[in-house]
Design a protein around this motif. Structure first.
Motif: not given
Length: 359
Positions: A75-77, A224-228, A256-265, A268-274
């Motif tokens: 969806v994001y891409l 761009a997502f500040a998720f390094a 499971a933690l990586t999947q959960a964090a990335a999916t949550a981010a 909020h793609a619009d806020e993350m990319l602001a």
């Protein structure tokens, strides 16, 4: 004490050095192209809530196919990409490693256009793939003619195209990507780690995927997502390519933690990319101000700027470090690279550079 050379490591790894950028606690760290902006608080709260929910399930293995995350990434891409075309790993380096494990290996070769991302030859060496360093045009540009000619001559099994290129920041045209694909018989990988920092009207290689089963476009959430620190890289390709990568991935490679964090981010793609526009502003400011200081900044479509005209890069690096500013000496003679940080960080860097620059 046992030395590395005392161990029976592979002969082709002897004398090699691991990848590594300087790490130091300094007031202004602008050396590894991180997004120096913090994650918005509202997004952080949602990520924490998602992690809390995921923790309750960690007695079980995670979804091996990371289904929800693949759907969110598609969806994001956009560009008509489907979940079946998505793949992800612990950072884009692992994704690139999966590609090399599936399509490279002993007796096979990988071509890249230097200077480029220093991990490419290291990843190739790790799976016994021969690295072929091709050359660029003047000012680190890469024309369709230059690229296609060298690919045709070398006939590699894989080609890595970094777009925009790291460490030079050079944008790459769709015409060059198309020319490389047509000149190649193997896999063509376009590494778009910095794609979100390109101009809004610059088309992604994602637009070329249709009808090109040997083309792969890789991305990352680190920049761009500040998720390094989360380590989430991903790619889009023909579903058959994804099937090939399943053959080499480790079981349950995404926690499971990586999947959960990335999916949550991604929710909020619009806020993350602001913050991307702010970073672009500081990047463009760096180009202008570096020129005013007498340096030679290269054009950049990324979140960093490579600048030439540095008489002694090592001395300049040390002088800036002494002032609490950490940037990167990437090994290109008379050049240094600096990440575009916040407005305050960029100001600190420019003031420190002006102070050490010759009158």
């Amino acid at each position: 004490m046992t030395a590395l050379d005392d161990l029976p490591i592979r002969d082709d790894l002897r004398g090699q050095r691991p990848y590594g950028a300087p790490q130091a606690l300094v007031p202004v760290a602008l050396n590894v192209n991180e997004n120096t902006h913090p994650i918005p608080e509202v997004v952080a709260h949602d990520i924490v809530a998602s992690l809390a929910s995921a923790v309750l399930t960690v007695n079980r293995y995670p979804d091996r196919e990371f289904t929800e995350l693949r759907e969110a990434l598609a969806v994001y891409l956009g560009h008509g990409v489907t979940p079946e075309q998505m793949w992800a790993g612990n950072g884009s380096n692992e994704v690139l490693q999966h590609i090399l494990q599936a399509f490279g290996g002993p007796g096979r070769s990988l071509l890249g256009f230097t200077p480029t991302y220093s991990m490419y030859p290291l990843l190739a060496a790790g799976v016994g793939t021969r690295w072929i360093p091709a050359t660029r045009d003047a000012e680190f540009e890469l024309s369709p003619e230059t690229a296609a000619r060298q690919v045709a001559e070398a006939d590699p099994d894989l080609v890595f195209l970094c777009s925009p290129n790291n460490p030079t920041g050079t944008p790459l045209s769709l015409e060059t990507i198309t020319a490389v694909y047509e000149a190649s018989r193997g896999m063509v990988i376009v590494d778009e780690a910095y794609a979100e920092f390109a101009p809004d009207d610059e088309a992604s290689a994602l637009t070329l995927l249709e009808g090109r089963p040997r083309l792969i476009v890789s991305r990352t959430m680190s920049k761009a997502f500040a998720f390094a620190g989360v380590r989430l890289g991903y790619l889009a390709a023909d579903p058959a390519v994804v099937d090939a990568l399943r053959l080499v991935r480790l079981p349950y490679h995404l926690s499971a933690l990586t999947q959960a964090a990335a999916t949550a981010a991604l929710r909020h793609a619009d806020e993350m990319l602001a913050m991307v526009d702010d970073i672009r502003t500081q990047r463009d400011r760096l180009v202008v101000e570096l020129g005013r200081l007498g340096y030679d900044p290269k054009r950049s479509g990324s979140n960093f700027v490579l600048f030439g005209g540095v008489a002694d890069p090592h001395a300049a690096f040390e002088a800036l470090f002494a002032r609490g500013i950490l940037i990167r000496d990437v090994g290109i003679p008379n050049h240094l690279r600096v990440t575009a940080g916040t407005e305050a960080e960029t100001t600190s860097f420019l003031e420190a550079l002006a102070a050490i620059s010759p009158a």
